[in-house]
Design a protein around this motif. Sequence first.
Motif, PDB file in Angstrom:
ATOM      1  N   CYS A  15       6.920 -63.889  29.263  1.00  0.00           N
ATOM      2  CA  CYS A  15       6.979 -64.240  27.851  1.00  0.00           C
ATOM      3  C   CYS A  15       5.694 -64.914  27.391  1.00  0.00           C
ATOM      4  O   CYS A  15       5.537 -65.208  26.201  1.00  0.00           O
ATOM      5  N   ASP A  16       4.762 -65.150  28.315  1.00  0.00           N
ATOM      6  CA  ASP A  16       3.472 -65.727  27.947  1.00  0.00           C
ATOM      7  C   ASP A  16       2.605 -64.610  27.371  1.00  0.00           C
ATOM      8  O   ASP A  16       1.611 -64.182  27.954  1.00  0.00           O
ATOM      9  N   LEU A  17       3.012 -64.105  26.189  1.00  0.00           N
ATOM     10  CA  LEU A  17       2.422 -62.910  25.598  1.00  0.00           C
ATOM     11  C   LEU A  17       1.269 -63.257  24.671  1.00  0.00           C
ATOM     12  O   LEU A  17       1.157 -64.383  24.182  1.00  0.00           O
ATOM     13  N   THR A  18       0.442 -62.260  24.405  1.00  0.00           N
ATOM     14  CA  THR A  18      -0.586 -62.431  23.387  1.00  0.00           C
ATOM     15  C   THR A  18       0.080 -62.537  22.021  1.00  0.00           C
ATOM     16  O   THR A  18       1.204 -62.076  21.814  1.00  0.00           O
ATOM     17  N   GLU A  19      -0.611 -63.143  21.069  1.00  0.00           N
ATOM     18  CA  GLU A  19      -0.068 -63.270  19.715  1.00  0.00           C
ATOM     19  C   GLU A  19       0.194 -61.900  19.100  1.00  0.00           C
ATOM     20  O   GLU A  19       1.180 -61.708  18.380  1.00  0.00           O
ATOM     21  N   GLU A  20      -0.651 -60.925  19.431  1.00  0.00           N
ATOM     22  CA  GLU A  20      -0.462 -59.572  18.901  1.00  0.00           C
ATOM     23  C   GLU A  20       0.850 -58.963  19.386  1.00  0.00           C
ATOM     24  O   GLU A  20       1.601 -58.360  18.607  1.00  0.00           O
ATOM     25  N   LYS A  21       1.165 -59.154  20.681  1.00  0.00           N
ATOM     26  CA  LYS A  21       2.396 -58.591  21.216  1.00  0.00           C
ATOM     27  C   LYS A  21       3.614 -59.346  20.691  1.00  0.00           C
ATOM     28  O   LYS A  21       4.655 -58.747  20.382  1.00  0.00           O
ATOM     29  N   LEU A  22       3.486 -60.678  20.553  1.00  0.00           N
ATOM     30  CA  LEU A  22       4.593 -61.449  19.984  1.00  0.00           C
ATOM     31  C   LEU A  22       4.886 -60.998  18.560  1.00  0.00           C
ATOM     32  O   LEU A  22       6.046 -60.885  18.156  1.00  0.00           O
ATOM     33  N   GLU A  23       3.831 -60.718  17.790  1.00  0.00           N
ATOM     34  CA  GLU A  23       4.040 -60.293  16.408  1.00  0.00           C
ATOM     35  C   GLU A  23       4.770 -58.960  16.348  1.00  0.00           C
ATOM     36  O   GLU A  23       5.615 -58.731  15.474  1.00  0.00           O
ATOM     37  N   ALA A  24       4.497 -58.068  17.303  1.00  0.00           N
ATOM     38  CA  ALA A  24       5.211 -56.791  17.348  1.00  0.00           C
ATOM     39  C   ALA A  24       6.700 -57.017  17.578  1.00  0.00           C
ATOM     40  O   ALA A  24       7.546 -56.380  16.943  1.00  0.00           O
ATOM     41  N   TYR A  25       7.051 -57.941  18.477  1.00  0.00           N
ATOM     42  CA  TYR A  25       8.461 -58.253  18.714  1.00  0.00           C
ATOM     43  C   TYR A  25       9.096 -58.913  17.494  1.00  0.00           C
ATOM     44  O   TYR A  25      10.269 -58.705  17.193  1.00  0.00           O
ATOM     45  N   ARG A  26       8.320 -59.728  16.774  1.00  0.00           N
ATOM     46  CA  ARG A  26       8.874 -60.436  15.616  1.00  0.00           C
ATOM     47  C   ARG A  26       9.300 -59.485  14.508  1.00  0.00           C
ATOM     48  O   ARG A  26      10.161 -59.816  13.708  1.00  0.00           O
ATOM     49  N   LYS A  27       8.692 -58.312  14.451  1.00  0.00           N
ATOM     50  CA  LYS A  27       9.105 -57.346  13.435  1.00  0.00           C
ATOM     51  C   LYS A  27      10.559 -56.922  13.648  1.00  0.00           C
ATOM     52  O   LYS A  27      11.237 -56.501  12.723  1.00  0.00           O
ATOM     53  N   HIS A  28      11.029 -57.020  14.884  1.00  0.00           N
ATOM     54  CA  HIS A  28      12.408 -56.660  15.198  1.00  0.00           C
ATOM     55  C   HIS A  28      13.320 -57.883  15.167  1.00  0.00           C
ATOM     56  O   HIS A  28      14.382 -57.874  14.547  1.00  0.00           O
ATOM     57  N   PHE A  29      12.895 -58.971  15.844  1.00  0.00           N
ATOM     58  CA  PHE A  29      13.783 -60.116  16.041  1.00  0.00           C
ATOM     59  C   PHE A  29      13.622 -61.207  14.990  1.00  0.00           C
ATOM     60  O   PHE A  29      14.434 -62.114  14.908  1.00  0.00           O
ATOM     61  N   GLY A  30      12.547 -61.171  14.197  1.00  0.00           N
ATOM     62  CA  GLY A  30      12.345 -62.180  13.172  1.00  0.00           C
ATOM     63  C   GLY A  30      11.242 -63.158  13.538  1.00  0.00           C
ATOM     64  O   GLY A  30      10.792 -63.251  14.688  1.00  0.00           O
ATOM     65  N   GLY A  31      10.806 -63.914  12.524  1.00  0.00           N
ATOM     66  CA  GLY A  31       9.667 -64.806  12.693  1.00  0.00           C
ATOM     67  C   GLY A  31       9.924 -65.990  13.594  1.00  0.00           C
ATOM     68  O   GLY A  31       8.985 -66.679  13.988  1.00  0.00           O
ATOM     69  N   ASP A  32      11.184 -66.287  13.924  1.00  0.00           N
ATOM     70  CA  ASP A  32      11.484 -67.444  14.756  1.00  0.00           C
ATOM     71  C   ASP A  32      11.489 -67.114  16.245  1.00  0.00           C
ATOM     72  O   ASP A  32      11.944 -67.900  17.059  1.00  0.00           O
ATOM     73  N   LEU A  33      10.974 -65.963  16.626  1.00  0.00           N
ATOM     74  CA  LEU A  33      10.880 -65.597  18.041  1.00  0.00           C
ATOM     75  C   LEU A  33       9.734 -66.365  18.702  1.00  0.00           C
ATOM     76  O   LEU A  33       8.645 -66.457  18.156  1.00  0.00           O
ATOM     77  N   VAL A  34      10.011 -66.924  19.887  1.00  0.00           N
ATOM     78  CA  VAL A  34       8.971 -67.659  20.601  1.00  0.00           C
ATOM     79  C   VAL A  34       8.593 -67.017  21.937  1.00  0.00           C
ATOM     80  O   VAL A  34       7.599 -67.400  22.543  1.00  0.00           O
ATOM     81  N   GLY A  35       9.357 -66.052  22.406  1.00  0.00           N
ATOM     82  CA  GLY A  35       8.987 -65.387  23.655  1.00  0.00           C
ATOM     83  C   GLY A  35       9.988 -64.327  24.064  1.00  0.00           C
ATOM     84  O   GLY A  35      11.169 -64.412  23.712  1.00  0.00           O
TER      85      GLY A  35
END
Length: 222
Positions: A90-110
């Motif tokens: 879950c120690d992801l790059t900000e770019e990869k986290l942002e891709a996940y946030r499109k699905h799970f929402g802005g409150d995703l942390v990992g």
Amino acid sequence: MILDSNPFAAEPEPAKLDPASIPGEIAAILSTVREYAPEAVIAGGYLRDLTLGVPHVDLDIVVRAREHGDALGLESDLEHFAGFELEDSCDLTEEKLEAYRKHFGGDLVGVSTFRVGDEKVQVVALDAFESLEGDDFAERVLDRIDFGACRIAFDGERVIERPEARHDFVHGTFTLYRARDGAAVLNSVARFMRWRVRYPRATFEIAVPIEASSEPLEVTRW
């Protein structure tokens, strides 16, 4: 591969999942995660596919985390104490986290990806301080999911199926109920097109205003 048995063909309405119908190995994985994150729930695509009788790809388990460090601590516990095989930290790059946030929402942390037996398990950590306060964590998680067909959760005892999920199951639709902006809509469309390999007769609907815009979108069917 297009399945011969298509759940969106003219067939009887799919039955609601009974907690006893959750396979034992899946329930056991959730039970293990709940030893370290007591509010953890299975949510989304796995339960959709199980309801509709379609083979699943992976298993999403959603947990409450206060910050990125909490998510890393849980990841370490599951790897070193529970014996889960870590595939993607879950120690992801900000770019990869942002891709996940499109699905799970802005409150995703990992998001941590594990291999547990034959199962690919994604442990999704959401920020407890944004929009997850309340007595029922599963319901708060379902508020964050974009597609109606994925608004279904299992907390180890109950299957929680939202009316939006039942609507999609009955009508053969994937209805988008939540999107932060136009880019998130396009991301959801791309995911729907991938799902059509397994759900070739399904249609796509938009039934929500884009959050970043004051103008609501008209309902659109594809």
